[in-house]
Design a protein around this motif. Structure first.
Motif, short mmCIF file in Angstrom:
data_model
loop_
_atom_site.label_atom_id
_atom_site.label_comp_id
_atom_site.label_asym_id
_atom_site.label_seq_id
_atom_site.Cartn_x
_atom_site.Cartn_y
_atom_site.Cartn_z
N GLN A 1 0.84 -1.21 0.00
CA GLN A 1 0.00 0.00 0.00
C GLN A 1 0.87 1.26 0.00
O GLN A 1 0.65 2.18 -0.78
CB GLN A 1 -0.90 -0.02 1.25
CG GLN A 1 -1.83 1.18 1.37
CD GLN A 1 -3.04 1.08 0.46
OE1 GLN A 1 -3.38 -0.01 0.01
NE2 GLN A 1 -3.66 2.20 0.14
N LEU A 2 1.87 1.27 0.88
CA LEU A 2 2.77 2.41 0.98
C LEU A 2 3.59 2.57 -0.30
O LEU A 2 3.82 3.70 -0.77
CB LEU A 2 3.69 2.23 2.19
CG LEU A 2 4.50 3.45 2.66
CD1 LEU A 2 3.58 4.61 3.04
CD2 LEU A 2 5.38 3.06 3.85
N SER A 3 4.02 1.46 -0.90
CA SER A 3 4.80 1.51 -2.13
C SER A 3 4.01 2.15 -3.25
O SER A 3 4.50 3.00 -3.99
CB SER A 3 5.23 0.09 -2.53
OG SER A 3 6.02 -0.51 -1.53
N GLN A 4 2.74 1.71 -3.40
CA GLN A 4 1.91 2.28 -4.45
C GLN A 4 1.68 3.76 -4.23
O GLN A 4 1.70 4.56 -5.18
CB GLN A 4 0.56 1.55 -4.51
CG GLN A 4 -0.36 2.12 -5.58
CD GLN A 4 -1.74 1.49 -5.53
OE1 GLN A 4 -1.91 0.45 -4.90
NE2 GLN A 4 -2.69 2.09 -6.19
N GLU A 5 1.48 4.14 -2.99
CA GLU A 5 1.20 5.54 -2.69
C GLU A 5 2.40 6.43 -3.04
O GLU A 5 2.25 7.51 -3.62
CB GLU A 5 0.86 5.69 -1.20
CG GLU A 5 0.30 7.07 -0.85
CD GLU A 5 -0.06 7.17 0.63
OE1 GLU A 5 -0.49 8.26 1.03
OE2 GLU A 5 0.09 6.17 1.37
#
Length: 898
Positions: free
Chosen positions: A826-830
């Motif tokens: 999730q953090l990577s995509q953000e």
């Protein structure tokens, strides 16, 4: 008040009847009155409200004087001494003497007019006779424990206080001249110091020093007439051979007080002192003080030296000297302006004693006090330096023997030499020649080191010294010594175990390098001399040792002024040959390189010396350095150190590309941006394993500025890999805009050799524990810690700036798919979405899009982000498409269309 009024009436009654009473009755009435007076004084806390106090003081003082004379009359000295003791310490019914003494003691502390009445009673001469007896005839009776009794001590305190109050007045000193006890007491201190009463030594010294300060013309004539100083000197010569040094100092200081204090009134006693070998006496006494333990006799030794220093200004006529000012001198030096009406040296005899002590003694305290005295004399009047150096040449002569002195004395001496230049703005050429000879001979390495530091401080004051020390041969001497040391370093390769001597030698090498650096700064001529001596290959040998590196780099940077290619060849070569763990060496070399790259003339040399490839090889050497957790070699290195090295490396590349089309074209044409992206991607914080796995929906979205703030400013926990990625993308963003070489994210204060403080060590420890700390207003960080100095929020809001280096945008795009970590999908995509949005903002303006033409940015977007382009539901598909469309609207290459 009522009690004082009653006493006042009683004393008036006494005054009225006293003339009609026989002396015995008159005395008895006065003695009966005194206990009432003392009781009132005690009950009123020492406040006396007595209108007839001056008459009372006169009556009591006369009676005390009478009683003293009566007890002394017709008795041998020892019996008289015992009678005085009994008189002043009587108790019970027969306490008249003590009652009178205490009354006079209290009255002597009231006012000046009362004191004049006491002085006029004849008491000064009487008490001087008492003091003489107490001092010269020791008291045998003591208390059981062997110490002076409490009554003795109280009596002594009262007697001494009365004498101090009387003798500080000139009138009190004049009253002493009626008797012969003053000169007798002075002579006694100079002859009977070892036989006198021990408990009366200090009080006698206090009283005589008080008399000395209140001398009058008549008292000086009196002392001269009885040859007081002459006899005292003769006696002190005898004591100087037998007594301990500290005792002789104590006795001699009393006699010297009378000589010094009398001079403003009359030179008679000084003349008598000089004519009777007084200076030889002082020299003999002071040389006996060698080896005294610290604080043993120091007060009196220091007092003699202080008085002797003052005597250097006591003379009949001003010294007339015509010095030969050797040129060149500092521009603002003007000898005529150094003359003033201050305290100038007029007495060379007195100064010769100081000079002789320094030449003959190797005692640390004694030599240190002499140097301090010379500094004091210079401070009185700057012309004193010239008066002394053009006559007795103390500093010139001291230079010949300074290597024999203790180390602290050497340090103090060279600070004094340094002050000639720094404080007097004078260049003492003859002294500097001797200092240079001292360095050449190198008899005592510590002395050589201290002397060289002195010259280094001078060199930093003015560029004139660059010429002076070149023409004097010092530069050539230092280069020859450094060549020798460089050969030793090359052969030894650090195999010797360090010792104390090697430590001094190492410091000496460091200071020699600093001196050569100071001599070459701003002096092309000196730099040419260095190059002509063939020193460049030897100077670069010193780069490997951190304590030599700063000065060595400074020398090499001066070399760049005359030959950029040679400088670049050395620095790039050192960077490429450095080992993987030599991070400090790499940082220092990169900082030096950045300073030189500020000049556009250096850019061509950087390119031709393979500078770009050299810097990129540094990134290759750091493969895996930012892994979390670290492994291998990198476990012992703080990740902030790695980031700093990445930062300086990218700064160097940006500086070399700045406003240089040839270098920019070279970097682009040779695919070095692609190499940079590959090397950055292998640092360990970017994802390198398999395909990215991206969820199709985001719970929240943040801008890159918000990400940056959250990563470094808030309390929100952020994984280390992501922080490191954001840092590198931040560096690349400034590289895109061509401003990275102007940024200053990390601030480091590296202590010089031997100067690391506990605060610095704690800060460096904190640096390892907390990799990079975002600096917010009000944050207090250790002075030595690395810190972020610019506000990222302000920097990231410059999205409409023109793109200067579009190849750096390509690097950001190539790293985009690698902004991923398992367990942080999730953090990577953000963060990926935030980066793409930021790239989109970079290409917003038409000017930015024009710059990207031919950069391969479109091709990079397609090849690096194929998954996003092929999958319309991919979160990055839409923002990447918008970037593509903006760029394609300007121009698009045929192969990109295919």
């Amino acid at each position: 008040t009522l009690q004082w009024e009653t006493l006042g009436r009683q004393f008036v009654e006494y005054e009225q009847v006293a003339p009609f009473l026989v002396p015995e009755e008159q005395q008895r009435r006065l003695l009966d009155f005194l206990p009432l007076f003392l009781e009132a004084w005690e009950q009123s806390s020492g406040v006396i409200i007595f209108p007839n106090i001056q008459l009372l003081a006169s009556e009591v003082s006369k009676l005390l004087t009478k009683e003293i004379k009566r007890n002394l009359s017709g008795k041998p000295a020892e019996e008289a001494r015992l009678a005085l003791e009994q008189l002043l310490q009587q108790k019970g019914e027969a306490e008249d003497g003590r009652l009178l003494l205490k009354s006079v003691y209290l009255l002597s502390q009231t006012d000046l007019r009362t004191m004049w009445n006491i002085i006029g009673s004849g008491l000064p001469a009487a008490l001087m006779q008492c003091l003489y007896l107490f001092f010269t005839f020791p008291l045998k009776k003591t208390s059981d424990d062997g110490e002076t009794s409490e009554d003795d001590t109280q009596t002594q305190e009262m007697l001494v206080k009365i004498m101090l109050n009387m003798y500080r007045e000139e009138q009190g000193v004049e009253e002493l001249l009626a008797a012969d006890k003053l000169q007798s007491l002075i002579i006694a201190t100079a002859s009977l110091w070892d036989q006198c009463s021990h408990s009366w030594k200090v009080p006698t010294g206090r009283v005589l020093r008080t008399i000395s300060k209140a001398q009058t013309k008549n008292s000086i004539v009196y002392l001269q007439a009885v040859d007081c100083i002459k006899i005292a000197i003769q006696n002190l010569f005898k004591l100087a051979d037998t007594l301990p040094a500290c005792d002789v100092c104590e006795a001699a200081s009393i006699v010297l007080c009378f000589v010094k204090d009398s001079y403003p009134i009359s030179p008679a006693l000084l003349t008598e002192f000089e004519n009777n070998d007084g200076y030889q006496l002082l020299l003999k006494i002071l040389l006996r003080c060698e080896g005294l333990q610290q604080n043993e006799g120091d007060p009196y030794l220091d007092e003699i030296l202080d008085m002797l220093t003052c005597l250097t200004t006591c003379g009949k006529t001003e010294l007339k000297v015509s010095g030969n000012i050797v040129h060149p001198q500092l521009p603002h030096f003007n000898f005529e302006q150094t003359r003033s009406s201050g305290m100038t040296v007029k007495n060379l005899q007195a100064f010769q004693v100081l000079q002789s002590i320094f030449q003959k003694s190797n005692d640390q305290h004694l030599c240190g006090r002499i140097l301090a005295a010379i500094g004091t004399i210079w401070a009185w009047d700057t012309v004193n330096f010239f008066l002394l150096e053009w006559t007795l040449q103390p500093i010139n002569q001291f230079t010949d023997i300074i290597h024999f002195k203790p180390h602290p004395v050497q340090v103090q001496f060279f600070r004094l030499v340094e002050s000639i230049v720094l404080d007097l703005s004078y260049v003492p050429h003859e002294i500097l020649k001797k200092v240079q000879y001292l360095i050449k001979e190198n008899i005592v390495p510590f002395c050589t080191l201290t002397a060289l530091r002195c010259l280094l401080s001078m060199t930093k004051k003015d560029l004139l010294f660059s010429d002076i020390f070149r023409d004097s041969g010092l530069l050539g001497l230092l280069l020859a010594l450094l060549r020798k040391q460089a050969k030793i370093l090359r052969k030894s390769a650090g195999t010797h175990l360090p010792s104390l001597e090697e430590g001094t030698e190492k410091e000496l090498n460091a200071v020699m390098l600093k001196m050569v650096a100071a001599l070459t700064v701003g002096s092309v001529r000196n730099t040419v001399v260095l190059k002509d001596y063939g020193m460049v290959p030897y100077i670069k040998i010193f780069l490997d040792d951190e304590c030599y590196r700063t000065a060595t780099l400074s020398i090499l940077e001066q070399l760049s002024v005359i030959n950029y290619e040679e400088y670049m060849s050395i620095i790039i070569g050192a960077l490429c040959s450095s080992t993987q763990g030599e991070l400090q060496l790499k940082r220092d070399l990169l900082k030096s390189l950045l300073r030189i790259l500020e000049s556009p003339k250096s850019h061509s040399a950087f390119r031709t010396c393979s500078g770009f490839n050299g810097l990129l090889s540094l990134l290759s050497d750091m493969e895996g350095a930012l892994q979390d957790p670290p492994s291998g070699l990198w476990t012992a290195v703080g990740q902030n150190c790695i980031l700093e090295l990445v930062f300086y490396t990218l700064q160097g590349i940006t500086a070399a590309l700045h406003l240089d089309p040839v270098n920019s074209n070279f970097f682009q044409r040779n695919g070095l941006f692609e190499k940079m992206a590959e090397d950055l991607g292998s640092l360990g914080c970017f994802w390198t394993q398999g395909e990215w796995q991206i969820p199709l929906s985001l719970e929240k979205t943040r801008t890159f500025a918000e990400f940056l703030d959250a990563a470094f400013c808030s309390s929100e926990p952020f994984p280390m890999w992501l922080k490191n990625c954001i840092w590198i993308l931040n560096f690349l963003d400034h590289m895109v805009k061509g401003t990275l070489h102007l940024e200053s994210y990390f601030k480091e204060r590296k202590p010089e050799m031997g100067e690391a403080s506990r605060d610095d060590q704690e800060a460096l420890q904190a640096q390892e524990e907390h990799p990079v700390v975002f600096k917010r207003p009000g944050n207090k960080l250790p002075a030595s810690a690395y810190r972020l100095r610019d506000n990222p929020e302000e920097k990231w809001q410059m999205g409409d700036c023109a793109i200067v280096h579009p190849g750096a945008v390509c690097v950001m795009v190539r790293l985009l798919p690698k902004l991923y970590k398992e367990g942080h999908s999730q953090l990577s995509q953000e963060i990926q979405c935030a980066v793409v949005d930021h790239i989109q903002s970079l290409v917003k303006s038409e000017k930015s899009r024009q710059v990207t033409c031919g950069s391969g940015l479109l091709r990079t977007i397609i090849t690096s982000c194929q998954d996003a382009f092929r999958n319309e539901s991919h979160p990055l598909h839409l923002p990447l498409t918008r970037v593509f469309e903006k760029l394609a609207s300007q121009a698009i290459e045929p192969d990109v269309l295919r």
